[in-house]
Design a protein around this motif. Structure first.
Motif, short mmCIF file in Angstrom:
data_model
loop_
_atom_site.label_atom_id
_atom_site.label_comp_id
_atom_site.label_asym_id
_atom_site.label_seq_id
_atom_site.Cartn_x
_atom_site.Cartn_y
_atom_site.Cartn_z
N TYR A 152 9.23 -2.64 -14.46
CA TYR A 152 9.57 -2.65 -13.03
C TYR A 152 9.56 -4.07 -12.45
N ILE A 187 5.61 4.30 -7.13
CA ILE A 187 6.40 3.13 -6.74
C ILE A 187 7.32 3.46 -5.55
N GLN A 188 7.91 4.65 -5.59
CA GLN A 188 8.79 5.06 -4.46
C GLN A 188 7.97 5.13 -3.18
N LYS A 244 7.14 1.54 -1.86
CA LYS A 244 8.31 0.89 -1.21
C LYS A 244 8.50 1.45 0.19
N ALA A 245 8.45 2.78 0.31
CA ALA A 245 8.69 3.41 1.63
C ALA A 245 7.53 3.11 2.58
N ARG A 289 5.50 0.50 2.66
CA ARG A 289 5.53 -0.90 3.11
C ARG A 289 6.51 -1.08 4.27
N LYS A 290 7.65 -0.35 4.20
CA LYS A 290 8.62 -0.45 5.29
C LYS A 290 8.03 0.04 6.60
N LEU A 299 1.15 -4.49 -6.45
CA LEU A 299 1.78 -3.98 -5.22
C LEU A 299 0.76 -3.52 -4.19
#
Ligand code: MG
Length: 308
Positions: A78, A224-225, A228-229, A231-232, A258
């Motif tokens: 990744y 991981i998905q 990412k979401a 953090r937004k 992360l």
């Protein structure tokens, strides 16, 4: 070549050893020969989407094998760093005064103490610890607080005690934390209140961060998905574990670059860790250098090891 995975069973999920074994018996091996983890998860979810620990076990084994086939650590698949600036944590369970003193000494050079409360004694426990050390504390209240005027007072008091965050202070179904979220000087992290990516709407504006565990969300790819979401949405990230051995924690450790914090000392609390290769230095994880998740079975499985 083999990939290894593991399922452990959070007590608040419906899964049992039997349901995990049933799930694994349903899996057709040829359906796992894919190179895209999204395709893998589409297949696993078509079998029984609610069996997240079983899905996590396959996800971890798939990533382990995929890494070995490409001669890369999972984090490299990744394009993630293999290091983290997050400090190591040493867990202290609910303890009496003497045990607290012993545990604080046992933590040695590990920089952060993670304390598990749950008995309404949060303030007394922190006061006791402060007689022995000023180290930062991560406090997991395990749903034990009542939401009332004292909650904010306690959070303000804790803020003066070098507290990194408070995890899951209220019951998991307490979804109206807007005022406390706004006024708390200490980050509040959702654990039992957060399981999968679908829960992000529920926790946004109610918590400052989430505790992501592979067993709750179904493995590395969904984690991981979520990150990412999340953090937004400005959420902080804690990567945690249940009672995984080095197998499951090595998998989670691949994602520590992360995270703001990680709490992956499950193997240190096991007497019969069936995997080897995951090492800690002053509580910080060294991501194993080997391909895949970087751990291997010790060869002899003893007792009721939790790996499958
Ligand atoms: Mg917790």
């Amino acid at each position: 070549m083999a990939g290894y995975g593991e399922a452990t069973l959070p007590p608040y999920l419906p899964d049992t050893r039997e349901t995990v074994l049933e799930f694994l018996q349903q899996v057709q091996a040829d359906q796992l020969i894919v190179t895209d983890p999204q395709v893998l998860h589409a297949y696993l979810h078509s079998l029984r989407p609610e069996s997240l620990p079983a899905i996590a076990a396959i996800d971890i084994a798939w990533h382990d094998l995929q890494g070995k086939l490409e001669a890369k650590g999972v984090h490299q698949l990744y394009e993630l760093n293999g290091t983290s600036e997050a400090p190591g944590m040493f867990t202290i369970g609910i303890s009496n005064h003497n045990e607290i003193q012993e545990k604080v000494a046992e933590a040695g050079e590990i920089p952060v103490l993670k304390i598990k409360t749950g008995n309404g004694m949060d303030k007394a426990i922190v006061e006791t610890i402060r007689r022995f050390t000023g180290k930062p504390i991560a406090l997991d209240a395990n749903q034990s607080w009542k939401k009332d005027v004292n909650s904010l007072k306690l959070l303000h008091w804790l803020n003066k005690q070098n507290i990194l965050f408070v995890e899951q202070p209220f019951h998991k179904n307490e979804n109206d934390l807007g005022t406390i979220y706004k006024d708390s000087p200490v980050p509040i992290i959702a654990d039992e209140s957060f399981q999968t990516i679908e829960d992000l709407d529920l926790v946004t504006g109610q918590f400052h961060g989430i505790n992501i565990k592979l067993m709750k969300c179904g493995g590395i790819y969904p984690a991981i998905q979520i990150i990412k979401a999340a953090r937004k949405r400005g959420l902080r990230i804690l990567i945690g574990c249940m009672s995984e051995s080095s197998c499951g924690c090595a998998a989670a450790s691949q994602l520590i670059a992360l995270a703001d914090w990680y709490d992956l000392d499950g193997p240190l609390l096991l007497r019969n860790d069936p995997f080897k290769g995951l090492n800690y230095l002053k509580g910080r994880i060294n991501i194993p250098s080997g391909p895949g998740t970087g751990v291997l079975p010790v060869g002899i499985f003893q007792g009721n090891a939790s790996a499958i």
